[in-house]
Scaffold this active site. Structure first.
Site, PDB file in Angstrom:
ATOM      1  N   GLU A 112      88.693  28.239 -77.877  1.00  0.00           N
ATOM      2  CA  GLU A 112      88.286  27.021 -78.584  1.00  0.00           C
ATOM      3  C   GLU A 112      86.997  26.425 -78.022  1.00  0.00           C
ATOM      4  OE1 GLU A 112      91.789  24.507 -78.487  1.00  0.00           O
ATOM      5  OE2 GLU A 112      92.611  25.514 -80.226  1.00  0.00           O
TER       6      GLU A 112
ATOM      7  N   GLU B 207      96.291  31.451 -83.157  1.00  0.00           N
ATOM      8  CA  GLU B 207      97.137  30.308 -82.815  1.00  0.00           C
ATOM      9  C   GLU B 207      97.507  29.597 -84.095  1.00  0.00           C
ATOM     10  OE1 GLU B 207      96.010  27.317 -79.897  1.00  0.00           O
ATOM     11  OE2 GLU B 207      94.996  28.844 -78.710  1.00  0.00           O
TER      12      GLU B 207
HETATM   13  P1  P53 Z   1      99.504  21.474 -77.508  1.00  0.00           P
HETATM   14  C1  P53 Z   1      93.433  20.607 -80.325  1.00  0.00           C
HETATM   15  C2  P53 Z   1      93.354  21.116 -81.609  1.00  0.00           C
HETATM   16  C3  P53 Z   1      93.766  22.386 -81.833  1.00  0.00           C
HETATM   17  C4  P53 Z   1      94.229  23.153 -80.798  1.00  0.00           C
HETATM   18  O1  P53 Z   1      98.393  22.275 -78.316  1.00  0.00           O
HETATM   19  C5  P53 Z   1      94.262  22.656 -79.529  1.00  0.00           C
HETATM   20  C6  P53 Z   1      93.913  21.378 -79.304  1.00  0.00           C
HETATM   21  C7  P53 Z   1      94.130  20.797 -77.984  1.00  0.00           C
HETATM   22  O2  P53 Z   1      95.422  20.265 -77.907  1.00  0.00           O
HETATM   23  O3  P53 Z   1      94.571  23.393 -78.442  1.00  0.00           O
HETATM   24  C8  P53 Z   1      95.213  24.610 -78.582  1.00  0.00           C
HETATM   25  O4  P53 Z   1      99.924  22.348 -76.376  1.00  0.00           O
HETATM   26  C9  P53 Z   1      95.062  25.337 -77.279  1.00  0.00           C
HETATM   27  C10 P53 Z   1      96.347  25.656 -76.599  1.00  0.00           C
HETATM   28  C11 P53 Z   1      97.365  24.587 -76.883  1.00  0.00           C
HETATM   29  C12 P53 Z   1      97.635  24.557 -78.382  1.00  0.00           C
HETATM   30  O5  P53 Z   1      96.447  24.290 -79.083  1.00  0.00           O
HETATM   31  O6  P53 Z   1      98.818  20.240 -77.088  1.00  0.00           O
HETATM   32  O7  P53 Z   1      94.294  26.539 -77.388  1.00  0.00           O
HETATM   33  O8  P53 Z   1      96.113  25.873 -75.221  1.00  0.00           O
HETATM   34  O9  P53 Z   1      98.564  24.712 -76.180  1.00  0.00           O
HETATM   35  C13 P53 Z   1      98.683  23.549 -78.812  1.00  0.00           C
HETATM   36  O10 P53 Z   1     100.619  21.231 -78.479  1.00  0.00           O
END
Ligand code: P53
Length: 476
Positions: free
Chosen positions: A178, A369
């Site tokens: 990201e 993701e």
């Molecule tokens: P958590 C923001 C927007 C999209 C993805 O997030 C993001 C974020 C930051 O939160 O991060 C990704 O664990 C990231 C992972 C993370 C996952 O989203 O806050 O690449 O490391 O765990 C989910 O629910």
């Protein structure tokens, strides 16, 4: 048009994704040095980052779900679900504990050999994020993170080491997780402590430039060391909409979207786009570059675009972009429901983004993701009936099938957090994504025992049918 059959190609890759710092634990085992994640309390994104590991404080990454010691059991469960793809990161400070050493730590390298062998044993392709919010802490404290060009050299040495070591085991690589989150979370994404201030934007673009050069060098090294493999880039690209059809809303949303697409524009098209001149003027950005940067970026573009997609956000002209965990959130979209963490559930947005990106780049896409993070409750029968998660994933996968029908080339789908892990946003365990439950709470208590949720069997059926069960209903 309603389809009754799935459009997933035979070789579509199905699986899951984690990041080392959110799962491995063993933060100081076998010669590993501390990373920036290891000094964060309350999440790498919105938590407090200490200067060093303070005794007596609770850092969620230190044990996480102990994947470092339990990966065999976990990989066996991924195999049971039928995974053909598993994305994780290589924890940089396992390989170079401080980041600036000339020789790697053999014990760290051996761990990933074992992990990749275990995956390959079951026919699961490992996919690697080279840097996922876990830069060695020393590179942040002593060098100032990616604002310092010296990191390009350290990163290149890291890439060369792992490319040579794992070239026969890992086909798909991504440089920075990201990377477009540099603006929102420069510490997590770029190991730089950049507070609010007049030169904030300038500093962020400078650090980003250094990362672009590092990205291009990684692509170049990749081609030299492992010509059959691919190095891609990775962005956070949840959907972004104007709040109304007012031209001001529409254009400002477009402009903001470009602040993200700028990153993929540079890494996929190989140059700084014209629209950035005006942005740089506005923020008084004058990049320090070196001879050769431009050519490197031009000649070594990424082979694919990987991205995360969780939700969509709406933007109203004049509104500041809200930087909260989970990204930009804007104002409520009345047409969408939200998770209990406030993330708008928008499956069609994923089809929209696939089309947006494929139109723009015509390069293969990888959804690395996507997932539903929420509180799971253990029911009276001792099980977790996560119908809400099944519903979320099912609807998103159907839209991927639609995007494939639209002509987008999507190589694979890695569900985020197929096993419960530490939340990057909040540092919680309570915000769970897994098909596999892990017995651990926010304070670190629990047996770490693994347990299959309802979604486990559901996803297994989806993979076994190559997406067909999404349309026929399957058992669920
Ligand atoms: P958590 C923001 C927007 C999209 C993805 O997030 C993001 C974020 C930051 O939160 O991060 C990704 O664990 C990231 C992972 C993370 C996952 O989203 O806050 O690449 O490391 O765990 C989910 O629910």
């Amino acid at each position: 048009m309603n389809r009754s059959r799935s459009a997933f190609p035979k070789d579509f890759l199905w699986g899951g994704a984690i990041a080392a710092n959110q799962a491995e634990g063993a933060w100081d085992a076998d010669g590993k040095g501390p990373s920036i994640a290891d000094v964060c309390r309350g999440g790498i994104i919105s938590g407090v980052a200490d200067e060093r590991v303070e005794p007596g404080k609770y850092y969620p990454s230190h044990e996480a779900i102990d994947f470092y010691h339990r990966y065999q059991e976990d990989v066996a469960m991924f195999a049971e679900m039928g995974f053909t793809l598993f994305r994780t990161s290589i924890n940089w400070s396992r390989i170079f504990p401080k980041g600036d050493e000339s020789e790697p730590n053999e014990a760290g390298l051996a761990f990933y050999d074992n992990l990749f062998d275990e995956l390959l044993k079951y026919g699961i392709q490992p996919m690697v994020t080279i840097s996922h919010y876990e830069t060695p802490l020393h590179l942040a404290t002593e060098y100032g993170g990616w604002e310092n060009r010296k990191l390009i050299g350290f990163f290149s040495r890291f890439c060369e080491t792992i490319f040579k070591r794992y070239k026969d085991k890992v086909k798909y690589w991504m440089t920075f997780n990201e990377i477009n989150n540099m603006h929102k979370i420069p510490f997590a994404a770029g190991a730089c402590r950049i507070d609010e201030g007049p030169d904030k934007v300038r500093r962020i673009y400078q650090a980003s430039h250094n990362m672009f050069v590092a990205n291009a060098k990684a692509v170049k090294l990749g081609k030299e060391i492992m010509p059959d493999n691919q190095v891609g880039c990775m962005l956070s690209l949840s959907a972004f909409y104007p709040n109304t059809c007012h031209p001001d809303d529409v254009f400002e949303a477009y402009e903001f979207r470009r602040r993200s697409l700028f990153y993929s524009d540079v890494m996929l098209r190989g140059h700084y786009p014209a629209y950035m001149n005006r942005v740089f003027e506005e923020f008084d950005v004058h990049l320090n570059t070196e001879p050769g940067d431009k050519e490197l970026i031009r000649d070594h573009t990424c082979a694919f675009l990987a991205f995360s997609y969780y939700m969509s956000s709406t933007h109203k002209a004049g509104m500041p972009i809200q930087g909260t965990t989970g990204g930009v959130r804007g104002i409520d979209n009345p047409y969408l429901e939200k998770s209990s963490y406030g993330w708008a559930i928008d499956p069609k947005g994923l089809r929209y983004v696939c089309n947006e990106l494929y139109d723009r780049y015509e390069k293969p896409l990888f959804i690395v993701e996507n997932g539903f993070g929420d509180v799971d409750v253990i029911a009276e029968d001792g099980k977790i009936h996560d119908a809400y998660r099944i519903d979320y994933v099912r609807r998103h996968l159907i839209e991927i099938s639609e995007a494939l029908e639209d002509g987008c080339e999507v190589l694979g789908y890695a569900y985020w957090g197929p096993i419960d892990i530490v939340s990057a946003g909040t540092g919680e365990m309570r915000k769970r994504y897994g098909f596999i439950y892990v017995d651990k709470d926010n304070e670190g208590n629990g047996t770490l025992k693994r347990m299959r949720k309802d979604s486990f069997d559901w996803y297994k059926e989806v993979i076994a049918s190559n997406g067909e069960s999404l349309f026929t209903g399957g058992r669920y």
